[in-house]
Every structure is written in structure tokens, then in C-alpha cells.
Design an enzyme around this catalytic site. Structure first.
Site, PDB file in Angstrom:
ATOM      1  N   CYS A 166       0.641  -1.133  -0.283  1.00  0.00           N
ATOM      2  CA  CYS A 166      -0.126   0.042   0.049  1.00  0.00           C
ATOM      3  C   CYS A 166       1.112   1.618   0.213  1.00  0.00           C
ATOM      4  O   CYS A 166       0.403   2.050  -0.627  1.00  0.00           O
ATOM      5  CB  CYS A 166      -0.966  -0.010   1.235  1.00  0.00           C
ATOM      6  N   GLU A 237      -4.385  -4.605  -4.339  1.00  0.00           N
ATOM      7  CA  GLU A 237      -4.157  -3.164  -4.546  1.00  0.00           C
ATOM      8  C   GLU A 237      -4.574  -3.193  -6.134  1.00  0.00           C
ATOM      9  O   GLU A 237      -5.360  -2.323  -6.069  1.00  0.00           O
ATOM     10  CB  GLU A 237      -3.142  -2.654  -4.430  1.00  0.00           C
TER      11      GLU A 237
END
Length: 252
Positions: A166, A237
Site C-alpha cells: 500500500c 491493491e
């Protein structure tokens, strides 16, 4: 987020990240860092993120605002669970310095960044009540459940590896989009500027160094679990962009 109310998938510019005096271990072929190996394994996923139409649309300013509003609402729900992740990381940290860093990240996210996110959402006509009412989309639920499960039941090294995509991924996306030039849409330009900021890259760098140290001290089985956690988070993601692009919601 920065002090101008820019959105974030974590505490972007809220903390100054001083250099870590500990040496970053290199133990791969040719002195490769463990985090670099993880990044190499996940390269197809990271490349797909940069090529995703949602990311490209932010960069050139063409992204439909309804899609971005969906991302803002879902990101708010993500951040709440991200706070839990930082709390678990602090509780399980192997030393006081790491404990304090994660405690600071929790404080910055829960107390400051959430307020800034609400202010940024208001620029798109999304009030605080709407953010609180927003149900998690299936991908948001799956990703956050995965992160919290790893933090609660895996070892600390897995937690750190799951957290890294992230921070590191957003820094890379921000820098890549900034190199192409800012979009004309000012709200998207603000987003790009925040993630391209060197201070955000420094936060991602701190997390990389943590993963490098943990990987260097881990046995083979733990390193395999770290790699799997990193790859799974990288895939989520990508799916988070896809979720926003498709305006994903529960079908029934």
C-alpha cells in the site's frame, strides 16, 4: 494526506520519517534487498496497476468523477480498518522503536487523516454522514479482512510484508504520474502531488527497511509467507482500483 486535505491510503505526510540508523541488510544475489526481491516477484501486478484505466485517468484528468467518488468513499472505510492494522502492529512490534512508530501512525491516521479525508470528500459533495453510511464493497471487505487476519494470526514479519504494498505502491504511482505532468483537474492534481511528495516516499522507504531487516533475520518458511503476503496485498491493491472503476457493490 497532507495539510491541504488530500486523500490517502495511510498516513501520508503526517509524520516526519527520520533515517533509520540501522543498516539495511542485503542478502540476495548481487546484494539484492529482500524488499526488492518481493517487488520483482510482484512486478506483473504492479505494472498492471500503473496501466489500469483508473490510475491513468487520474494522471491525465479524464477519470469520471463518479468513479473517483466511489474510491473516496471506499477509501474512507479502508482507512478505518487500516487503523486497526497499525494498532495490531504496535502491539506485536519486536522493539520499542517500531512500537512507537506504529503507535504514531495510528494516532496520525485516526485523529488527523480521517478529518482530512472528510474535508477532501466534501470537495466532491460527499458529507461525513454519507462516508459513515457507506457499506464496504466486496473487494474492500476482502482486502481489509485479509490484512487484519494477517496482523492478528500471522507473525510480525508477515504483517510488515502485507502492509508494504500500500505505502510503496502509492509512492511509485504518485512519482510516475507526476513525471508525466499534472492533470488539469485540480483535485486530481492535488492527489498526484501528495503521493509524489518525497516525505511520502520516505515513509514507504521506512517500511521497506523494516521488511528488509525482518526478511534477513527470518528462516526460509517465514520468508515464503512474507512473499505470499506481499503478493496477495499487491493483488488486492490492483483490485481496489478495479473495484472503483467498476463501481463495485454487492449484487444482492
Amino acid at each position: 494526506m497532507d495539510g491541504h486535505g488530500t486523500p490517502g491510503r495511510g498516513p501520508a505526510l503526517l509524520l516526519s520519517v527520520p533515517p533509520d540508523p540501522r543498516t539495511v541488510p542485503v542478502d540476495g544475489p548481487g546484494g539484492e534487498r529482500f524488499s526488492a526481491r518481493l517487488r520483482r516477484v510482484a512486478e506483473p501486478v504492479w505494472r498492471a496497476q500503473l496501466q489500469h484505466p483508473f490510475v491513468r485517468g487520474i494522471g491525465d484528468g479524464s477519470l469520471d468523477l463518479d468513479r473517483f467518488r466511489h474510491w473516496v468513499r471506499q477509501d474512507y472505510r479502508f482507512l478505518i480498518e487500516y487503523c486497526r492494522l497499525f494498532g495490531l502492529a504496535a502491539a506485536r512490534a519486536p522493539d520499542l522503536e517500531t512500537l512507537a512508530r506504529f503507535a504514531d501512525l495510528l494516532q496520525a491516521t485516526a485523529r488527523t487523516e480521517m478529518d482530512l479525508h472528510r474535508a477532501y470528500a466534501a470537495e466532491f459533495g460527499i458529507d461525513a454522514a454519507a462516508l459513515e453510511r457507506e457499506p464496504m464493497a466486496p473487494t474492500t471487505r476482502a482486502y481489509t479482512d485479509f490484512l487484519v487476519r494477517i496482523a492478528a494470526t500471522g507473525d510480525f514479519a508477515e504483517l510488515a510484508a502485507a502492509l508494504l504494498p500500500c505505502m510503496w505502491g502509492f509512492a511509485e504511482i504518485g512519482q510516475t504520474l507526476a513525471a508525466r505532468g499534472r492533470p488539469a483537474e485540480p483535485r486530481y492534481a492535488k492527489w498526484v502531488t501528495m503521493y509524489a511528495d518525497p516525505e511520502f516516499a520516505a515513509l514507504a522507504g521506512w517500511c521497506r527497511e523494516l521488511v528488509d531487516r525482518l526478511g534477513a533475520g527470518a528462516d526460509g518458511a517465514t520468508r515464503e509467507r512474507m512473499e505470499e503476503a506481499f503478493l496477495t496485498s499487491s493483488r488486492y491493491e490492483y483490485l481496489f482500483w478495479e473495484m472503483a472503476w467498476r463501481l463495485e457493490a454487492w449484487p444482492v
